[in-house]
Design an enzyme around this catalytic site. Structure first.
Site, PDB file in Angstrom:
ATOM      1  N   CYS A  48      73.650 102.569 112.254  1.00 22.16           N
ATOM      2  CA  CYS A  48      74.982 101.980 112.114  1.00 22.16           C
ATOM      3  C   CYS A  48      75.188 100.747 112.985  1.00 22.16           C
ATOM      4  O   CYS A  48      76.195 100.048 112.836  1.00 22.16           O
ATOM      5  CB  CYS A  48      76.050 103.022 112.418  1.00 22.16           C
ATOM      6  SG  CYS A  48      76.045 104.405 111.245  1.00 22.16           S
ATOM      7  N   ASN A  81      82.575 105.813 106.280  1.00 18.70           N
ATOM      8  CA  ASN A  81      81.517 105.238 107.112  1.00 18.70           C
ATOM      9  C   ASN A  81      80.428 104.659 106.210  1.00 18.70           C
ATOM     10  O   ASN A  81      79.684 105.406 105.572  1.00 18.70           O
ATOM     11  CB  ASN A  81      80.941 106.328 108.020  1.00 18.70           C
ATOM     12  CG  ASN A  81      79.869 105.807 108.966  1.00 18.70           C
ATOM     13  OD1 ASN A  81      79.413 104.681 108.860  1.00 18.70           O
ATOM     14  ND2 ASN A  81      79.459 106.656 109.888  1.00 18.70           N
ATOM     15  N   HIS A 141      82.678  99.812 114.666  1.00 19.30           N
ATOM     16  CA  HIS A 141      81.983 100.497 113.576  1.00 19.30           C
ATOM     17  C   HIS A 141      82.888 101.572 112.999  1.00 19.30           C
ATOM     18  O   HIS A 141      83.422 102.420 113.732  1.00 19.30           O
ATOM     19  CB  HIS A 141      80.685 101.113 114.090  1.00 19.30           C
ATOM     20  CG  HIS A 141      80.085 102.114 113.165  1.00 19.30           C
ATOM     21  ND1 HIS A 141      79.871 101.862 111.824  1.00 19.30           N
ATOM     22  CD2 HIS A 141      79.671 103.393 113.380  1.00 19.30           C
ATOM     23  CE1 HIS A 141      79.359 102.931 111.256  1.00 19.30           C
ATOM     24  NE2 HIS A 141      79.224 103.879 112.173  1.00 19.30           N
TER      25      HIS A 141
END
Length: 363
Positions: free
Chosen positions: A118, A291, A261
């Site tokens: 990520c 996500n 994020h």
């Protein structure tokens, strides 16, 4: 003194919008819309179908970023390198970036995949920045694309299935002057390999090659220790964000926009609180997209631009944390680029189908 800056923003999302209730019903999850929203901040996500690959999303996002950059510059845009951030490449071998470059008509240029989970976009952006500032390349197309829901996530695992969505974001990086819209002022990166098993796929690599006769297929799905991940993400994102601010010479009060994020709203809120970020500075699209791993930060940047939540030159802080562990932050001026969006496969004609695989074209 020359730095680099973002001159184009692009994005690509699968057309299928999957709200929490449908995800629960389709996969028999022991959960509820309220439970998911309360604990994660997610209401829906985009999910790729079986015919849409990471490369398909990446091509569309890359084409959109190039169109955006050409609009800003009047047409003088032809990257001489493509960097793809992804944990879900089209193939284990070869890398996906060269094929994205080929499909975009960028012949014979450098192209490479970067895998930092990520944190992938921040790592890829740092490489592009260094190469442009050094004069090694004139312009670099950075693409972050993921299809976690079709590759790494067990749809029946409540802990992970509720979190992830698919999508791609892209930026064009070119020389800039400090203070210009889009200009990068500071980058900080880090890693800690002791976090290897907090979020990982047990089998399928050289450490544990997967063979159907040796283990269950579940070993090819992500396994996650949510509590340990939460604690590490808050601590590392806070620390790297502070380091990036220090490198740029900014105080936290001077930050106009914070984009972290998009993993979990509780994590984002905790980081903002630990930083002492003034209210109203945090921006994101976690609620609508979930996500999207490496793609989450560029997608959130494009979303903030589309909504007018940030303007050219605003002091912007990006922060990311990924499996491995990896982490990183970027302090930059918000770009003046107008975000462009394309659906998967919209960038040119569909490529020929591989044996046994139909290539679908989305409107």
């Amino acid at each position: 003194m020359t730095t680099s800056g973002l001159i184009g923003l692009g994005m690509s999302l699968p057309p299928d919008i999957v709200p929490n209730d449908r995800l629960i019903q389709d996969n028999g999850l022991d959960s509820s819309d309220e439970w998911i929203r309360t604990r994660t901040g997610i209401s829906a996500r985009r999910m790729a179908d079986e015919y849409t690959s990471t490369g398909d999303l990446g091509v569309a996002a890359g084409a959109a970023a190039l169109a955006s950059a050409r609009f800003v510059t009047g047409g003088d845009v032809r990257p001489d390198m493509v960097i793809l951030a992804t944990t879900t490449p089209d193939h284990r071998c070869p890398s996906t970036a060269p094929h994205i470059a080929h499909r975009l008509g960028l012949k014979d240029i450098a192209a490479v995949d970067v895998s930092a989970a990520c944190s992938g976009f921040v790592y890829a952006l740092s490489l592009a920045h260094a190469l442009v500032v050094a004069g090694t390349y004139r312009q670099v197309l950075v693409v972050a694309a993921e299809t976690y829901t079709t590759t790494l996530i067990d749809p029946h695992d409540r802990d992970t299935a509720i979190l992830f969505g698919d999508g791609a974001g892209a930026v064009v990086v070119a020389p800039a002057a400090p203070g210009d819209p889009g200009a990068i002022e500071s980058i900080q990166l880090g890693s800690d390999g002791t976090g290897l098993e907090v979020f990982h796929v047990p089998a399928g690599g050289s450490r544990s090659p997967f063979r159907m006769s040796q283990g269950p297929v579940e070993e090819l799905y992500v396994k996650m220790n949510g509590r340990a991940l939460y604690t590490s993400a808050v601590r590392r994102m806070t620390a790297t964000a502070r380091a990036a601010l220090s490198g740029a010479g900014w105080s936290v009060e001077e930050v106009d926009v914070f984009i972290g994020h998009q993993a979990n709203q509780r994590i984002l809120d905790s980081v903002a609180e630990h930083l002492g970020l003034p209210p109203g500075r945090q921006q994101g699209n976690l609620r609508e997209l979930g996500n999207t791993a490496a793609a989450s930060v560029p997608l959130a940047v494009a979303d903030a631009a589309l909504r007018g939540a940030a303007g050219p030159g605003d002091r912007t802080l990006l922060a990311a944390f990924g499996a491995g562990f990896t982490w990183g932050s970027v302090a930059l001026r918000f770009p003046a680029a107008v975000p462009y969006s394309l659906a998967p496969h919209a960038a040119g004609a569909p490529e020929p189908a591989a044996p046994g695989r139909r290539v679908a074209t989305h409107a």
